[in-house]
Motif scaffolding. Structure first.
Motif, PDB file in Angstrom:
ATOM      1  N   HIS A 146       0.807  -1.205   0.000  1.00  9.30           N
ATOM      2  CA  HIS A 146       0.000   0.000   0.000  1.00  9.30           C
ATOM      3  C   HIS A 146       0.852   1.273   0.000  1.00  9.30           C
ATOM      4  O   HIS A 146       0.318   2.363   0.004  1.00  9.30           O
ATOM      5  N   HIS A 147       2.137   1.123   0.052  1.00 10.60           N
ATOM      6  CA  HIS A 147       3.013   2.295   0.035  1.00 10.60           C
ATOM      7  C   HIS A 147       4.208   2.006  -0.878  1.00 10.60           C
ATOM      8  O   HIS A 147       5.334   1.853  -0.422  1.00 10.60           O
ATOM      9  N   PRO A 148       3.945   1.932  -2.181  1.00 11.94           N
ATOM     10  CA  PRO A 148       5.033   1.631  -3.122  1.00 11.94           C
ATOM     11  C   PRO A 148       6.044   2.761  -3.197  1.00 11.94           C
ATOM     12  O   PRO A 148       5.779   3.893  -2.755  1.00 11.94           O
ATOM     13  N   LYS A 149       7.193   2.475  -3.767  1.00  8.65           N
ATOM     14  CA  LYS A 149       8.225   3.485  -3.950  1.00  8.65           C
ATOM     15  C   LYS A 149       7.747   4.544  -4.945  1.00  8.65           C
ATOM     16  O   LYS A 149       6.827   4.318  -5.736  1.00  8.65           O
ATOM     17  N   LEU A 150       8.392   5.692  -4.889  1.00  4.75           N
ATOM     18  CA  LEU A 150       8.067   6.755  -5.827  1.00  4.75           C
ATOM     19  C   LEU A 150       8.465   6.342  -7.242  1.00  4.75           C
ATOM     20  O   LEU A 150       9.535   5.753  -7.454  1.00  4.75           O
ATOM     21  N   LEU A 162      -0.239  16.416 -11.241  1.00  4.96           N
ATOM     22  CA  LEU A 162      -1.232  15.489 -10.682  1.00  4.96           C
ATOM     23  C   LEU A 162      -1.406  14.228 -11.523  1.00  4.96           C
ATOM     24  O   LEU A 162      -1.360  13.115 -10.979  1.00  4.96           O
ATOM     25  N   PRO A 163      -1.584  14.314 -12.853  1.00  2.58           N
ATOM     26  CA  PRO A 163      -1.727  13.092 -13.654  1.00  2.58           C
ATOM     27  C   PRO A 163      -0.460  12.238 -13.704  1.00  2.58           C
ATOM     28  O   PRO A 163      -0.512  11.070 -14.107  1.00  2.58           O
ATOM     29  N   ASN A 164       0.671  12.824 -13.306  1.00  2.00           N
ATOM     30  CA  ASN A 164       1.925  12.073 -13.278  1.00  2.00           C
ATOM     31  C   ASN A 164       2.185  11.429 -11.922  1.00  2.00           C
ATOM     32  O   ASN A 164       3.264  10.890 -11.682  1.00  2.00           O
ATOM     33  N   ARG A 166       0.765   7.508  -6.360  1.00  2.00           N
ATOM     34  CA  ARG A 166       0.468   7.285  -4.953  1.00  2.00           C
ATOM     35  C   ARG A 166      -0.565   8.272  -4.430  1.00  2.00           C
ATOM     36  O   ARG A 166      -0.574   9.447  -4.835  1.00  2.00           O
ATOM     37  N   GLU A 167      -1.409   7.803  -3.521  1.00  4.71           N
ATOM     38  CA  GLU A 167      -2.482   8.639  -2.994  1.00  4.71           C
ATOM     39  C   GLU A 167      -1.940   9.867  -2.275  1.00  4.71           C
ATOM     40  O   GLU A 167      -2.485  10.970  -2.418  1.00  4.71           O
ATOM     41  N   ARG A 184      -0.728  12.366  -4.857  1.00  9.80           N
ATOM     42  CA  ARG A 184      -1.876  12.976  -5.535  1.00  9.80           C
ATOM     43  C   ARG A 184      -2.572  13.981  -4.618  1.00  9.80           C
ATOM     44  O   ARG A 184      -3.029  15.037  -5.059  1.00  9.80           O
ATOM     45  N   ASP A 185      -2.636  13.645  -3.347  1.00  4.40           N
ATOM     46  CA  ASP A 185      -3.256  14.548  -2.382  1.00  4.40           C
ATOM     47  C   ASP A 185      -2.461  15.848  -2.259  1.00  4.40           C
ATOM     48  O   ASP A 185      -3.039  16.941  -2.191  1.00  4.40           O
ATOM     49  N   TYR A 186      -1.120  15.733  -2.254  1.00  2.00           N
ATOM     50  CA  TYR A 186      -0.273  16.920  -2.162  1.00  2.00           C
ATOM     51  C   TYR A 186      -0.505  17.848  -3.359  1.00  2.00           C
ATOM     52  O   TYR A 186      -0.703  19.069  -3.190  1.00  2.00           O
TER      53      TYR A 186
END
Length: 334
Positions: free
Chosen positions: A5-9, A113-115, A118-119, A122-124
């Motif tokens: 649930h927390h993949p790498k960047l 944002l489209p790039n 991770r949630e 995207r939230d940032y």
């Protein structure tokens, strides 16, 4: 099966986060200096809001880099700004600059944002986009209240729906050209406005740059921007569209540098990169061949200028390297 649930960047996320950090630190430096010289209370309030956003962004980005065990970029710090320098820019320029910052944020964050996958990333960028919307709206309201907001040209309302039936619509090399479309007028107007702001900013940079090479480089940028304004204005004039008056963005006569040469060069490069993006969008929406050809020619001029700037930054050790792929050939040979 366990899910990560927390993949790498991803490489795309690393790119947009690194770029966001660089831009945020530049905005922090510039707005901090502007707060020292601004006289108008409304513009001061806008500067405080903008500074609060950029500082908040820096802190959030630092947290992401630390969490991922990534080195925090250098960006720009208090060493790149002299808060005791004399007033280089007017309040009117600062207001126009803030409008540009808001517009740039809308453009940059909407692409970031489209790039992002991770949630949390995207939230940032979603929150950053919303804050840019608020900044732009606040600045626009103040500009209109002060009577310095420059509206795009007006054209008559169309009376009916029409379709294109002749190839003349996309011609433009020789002979009589058709009038510009509203989309083409919009891009020409906005490109003039951005270049006028660039002329004011780079003129100020040329007065205070410590290095003769940097001063010469940004002066060249002023001449390029003036040339581009002339080209765009000619297209509007040929369609009997009044070229909109632009607010005076000229700097003062100060010779004291509020910014380091490193920051001046980065800021200049960022403006050119943004301009290239806007010109590309202008080409995509301009059906007239002569107009598209003009944008292509001007993009080549900006590209050559940007390359020379990159060489100057590298020579002085000012270009921070963005995250890059592993050099597999070098690893294999090592």
């Amino acid at each position: 099966m366990e899910t990560n649930h927390h993949p790498k960047l991803t490489s795309a996320e690393m790119a947009v986060l690194w770029g966001a950090f660089q831009n945020s630190t530049v905005v922090t430096c510039t707005t901090t200096y502007f707060l020292e010289i601004v006289e108008d209370d409304q513009i001061r309030s806008l500067l405080k809001f903008s500074l609060g956003l950029s500082v908040e962004h820096e802190e959030l980005l630092r947290g992401i880099f630390k969490e991922e065990n990534l080195p925090i970029p250098m960006g720009f710090t208090e060493q790149d700004v002299n808060l005791h320098a004399d007033r280089l820019y007017t309040d009117l320029f600062i207001l126009s600059y803030l409008s540009h910052i808001g517009s740039m944020g809308l453009n940059t964050y909407s692409m970031s944002l489209p790039n992002s996958s991770r949630e949390d990333i995207r939230d940032y960028f979603s929150k950053s986009l919303n804050s840019s919307i608020e900044l732009y709206n606040r600045v626009t309201d103040v500009m209109q209240e002060k009577g310095v907001y420059i509206r795009p040209p007006y054209i008559p309302y169309h009376e009916q729906v029409e379709f294109v039936h002749k190839q003349h619509f996309i011609s433009g090399w020789i002979g009589e050209q058709r009038p510009l479309t509203s989309t083409e007028i919009s891009f020409l107007f906005n490109n003039i406005q951005r270049n006028v702001l660039g002329i004011g900013m780079l003129t100020g940079f040329s007065q205070v740059a410590s290095s003769r090479e940097v001063a010469k480089y940004v002066t060249r940028g002023v001449e390029i921007a003036k040339h581009h304004c002339a080209v765009f204005s000619k297209f509007l004039d040929e369609s009997n569209i009044l070229v909109p008056m632009t607010s005076d963005a000229s700097p003062t006569r100060s010779k004291q540098a509020p910014f380091s040469d490193k920051l001046i060069m980065f800021h200049t490069a960022a403006v050119q990169a943004a301009g290239m993006g806007y010109y590309g969008a202008s080409i995509a929406t301009s059906a007239r061949r002569d107009l598209a050809a003009a944008y292509t020619r001007l993009m080549a001029e900006v590209g050559e200028y940007t390359e020379d700037g990159a060489k100057l930054m590298i020579e002085n050790g000012w270009m921070e390297k963005p995250p890059s792929a592993a050099d597999r050939k070098n690893l294999a040979n090592g």
